[in-house]
Each structure stands twice: as structure tokens, then as C-alpha cells.
Write an enzyme that holds these catalytic residues in place. Sequence first.
Site, PDB file in Angstrom:
ATOM      1  N   HIS A  17      57.062   7.201  48.708  1.00 56.14           N
ATOM      2  CA  HIS A  17      58.326   7.567  48.325  1.00 56.14           C
ATOM      3  C   HIS A  17      59.240   8.037  49.400  1.00 56.14           C
ATOM      4  O   HIS A  17      60.204   7.385  49.857  1.00 56.14           O
ATOM      5  CB  HIS A  17      58.329   8.824  47.493  1.00 56.14           C
ATOM      6  N   LYS A  41      57.444  16.145  28.890  1.00 51.97           N
ATOM      7  CA  LYS A  41      56.254  15.679  29.781  1.00 51.97           C
ATOM      8  C   LYS A  41      55.632  16.776  30.574  1.00 51.97           C
ATOM      9  O   LYS A  41      56.363  17.920  30.670  1.00 51.97           O
ATOM     10  CB  LYS A  41      57.074  14.722  30.936  1.00 51.97           C
ATOM     11  N   ARG A  90      55.953  -1.994  43.849  1.00 53.14           N
ATOM     12  CA  ARG A  90      54.800  -2.037  44.507  1.00 53.14           C
ATOM     13  C   ARG A  90      53.906  -3.384  44.025  1.00 53.14           C
ATOM     14  O   ARG A  90      53.345  -3.817  44.718  1.00 53.14           O
ATOM     15  CB  ARG A  90      53.679  -0.852  44.016  1.00 53.14           C
ATOM     16  N   SER A 128      51.805   8.698  42.676  1.00 53.73           N
ATOM     17  CA  SER A 128      51.826  10.215  42.361  1.00 53.73           C
ATOM     18  C   SER A 128      50.542  10.352  41.450  1.00 53.73           C
ATOM     19  O   SER A 128      49.839  11.302  41.548  1.00 53.73           O
ATOM     20  CB  SER A 128      52.881  10.601  41.744  1.00 53.73           C
TER      21      SER A 128
HETATM   22  P1  ADP Z   1      58.695   7.761  37.591  1.00 54.16           P
HETATM   23  O1  ADP Z   1      58.346   9.039  36.968  1.00 54.16           O
HETATM   24  O2  ADP Z   1      59.914   7.283  37.246  1.00 54.16           O
HETATM   25  O3  ADP Z   1      57.568   6.618  37.591  1.00 54.16           O
HETATM   26  P2  ADP Z   1      57.674   8.144  40.323  1.00 54.16           P
HETATM   27  O4  ADP Z   1      57.974   9.544  40.803  1.00 54.16           O
HETATM   28  O5  ADP Z   1      56.442   7.869  39.987  1.00 54.16           O
HETATM   29  O6  ADP Z   1      58.784   7.988  39.122  1.00 54.16           O
HETATM   30  O7  ADP Z   1      58.337   7.107  41.314  1.00 54.16           O
HETATM   31  C1  ADP Z   1      59.730   6.881  41.466  1.00 54.16           C
HETATM   32  C2  ADP Z   1      60.041   5.624  42.268  1.00 54.16           C
HETATM   33  O8  ADP Z   1      59.199   5.417  43.148  1.00 54.16           O
HETATM   34  C3  ADP Z   1      59.686   4.178  41.378  1.00 54.16           C
HETATM   35  O9  ADP Z   1      60.743   3.351  41.682  1.00 54.16           O
HETATM   36  C4  ADP Z   1      58.433   3.845  41.984  1.00 54.16           C
HETATM   37  O10 ADP Z   1      58.438   2.565  42.025  1.00 54.16           O
HETATM   38  C5  ADP Z   1      58.603   4.240  43.643  1.00 54.16           C
HETATM   39  N1  ADP Z   1      57.479   4.440  44.241  1.00 54.16           N
HETATM   40  C6  ADP Z   1      56.265   5.055  43.671  1.00 54.16           C
HETATM   41  N2  ADP Z   1      55.496   4.938  44.734  1.00 54.16           N
HETATM   42  C7  ADP Z   1      55.690   4.077  45.748  1.00 54.16           C
HETATM   43  C8  ADP Z   1      55.083   3.486  46.679  1.00 54.16           C
HETATM   44  N3  ADP Z   1      54.072   3.854  46.987  1.00 54.16           N
HETATM   45  N4  ADP Z   1      55.949   2.577  47.373  1.00 54.16           N
HETATM   46  C9  ADP Z   1      57.009   2.317  47.337  1.00 54.16           C
HETATM   47  N5  ADP Z   1      57.702   2.867  46.109  1.00 54.16           N
HETATM   48  C10 ADP Z   1      57.161   3.674  45.224  1.00 54.16           C
END
Ligand code: ADP
Length: 151
Positions: A17, A41, A90, A128
Amino acid sequence: MKTAVFPGSFDPFTKGHEELVKRAIPLFDKIVIAIGINSQKKYLFSLEQRVEWINQVFKDHNSVEVDTYEGLTAHYCQKIQAEYLLRGLRNASDFDYEKTISQLNAMVGDGLETIFLISEPQYSHFSSTIVREIIKGGGDASPFLPEGIKI
Ligand code: ADP
């Protein structure tokens, strides 16, 4: 003023992120990292903790803010007058999921545009979910976390 919202759960905020937001900083006047609250959630980390970590990561970046919201992301963007959504890609499954969501957001958000950044290869396996699994299993998640974040 070009404002982008980077929406997510950020449970927790990872290096993936962080890398994405840092690459987007030159593209927008303001980036709001917006933590969506979904009452259905279950989260591992409290909202306060997630906000605090993100604030810490971007304390030296004036154009990056943190906020929380409930309800539809597109409505939140309208409320704060953000014209862009920022999302990361990703892999192909991210693409399939994000494509539909972005088309929906464009409809609900009246032309709200989603900007996608493809993750750098070294972070494309960061998520995450992986971090939560490592923590639940008693492992060391620090390689996946931004500098200075200790869980
Ligand atoms: P959600 O709960 O909406 O899935 P996340 O917190 O998991 O949200 O992720 C938010 C955003 O960050 C999403 O667009 C996801 O694709 C992006 N993201 C998560 N991990 C990575 C990463 N390692 N590299 C690039 N983008 C990422």
C-alpha cells in the site's frame, strides 16, 4: 484541485500500500487514504490503530491524508469532492475484481474515474491477508510492513 481517494480496509496497511501511495503522490494534489467501515466485517486491528499507523507512515507528506467512511465509496468521493479513485493491481484476479467495481463506481459516482497502478514486482505478493495469517501464526510480519510500524 486533483483529489484521489485510495479506499481499502488496510487491516493492516502494508509496504505494498505504501509503495502505491508514494508513486501516486506526484500525480495528485491530494490523496485521501480512506478506511471503509463495514459493520458486517470483522477486522483484526481497530480502526483507531489503522488510522494511527497510516498517519505515521505519511507524517512527512503534506498531500496525504487519512479518513474513514461508511457507505458507498462513490458517495464518499462525492462528499469530499474527489474526482479520482486510486487502486492497485497485483495480478489477474485483482484485475477481474477491480474492473467490475470501477465500472460500477463510474455509474454510481457519475463519472468517477479509477486510476490503477500496477504493483512493483517485489510487492505483488504482499497483502493484508498474508500479514494477518503471519501474525495469527505467531510469525514476524515486519518485512511486509512499512518502516517504523511494529505489530
Ligand atoms: P480491500 O479491503 O478493498 O480489498 P485492501 O486494504 O486489501 O482493500 O487494499 C486496498 C487497495 O490496495 C486495493 O486496490 C489493492 O489492490 C491494493 N493493494 C493491496 N496490496 C497491494 C500491493 N502489494 N501492491 C499494490 N497494491 C496493493
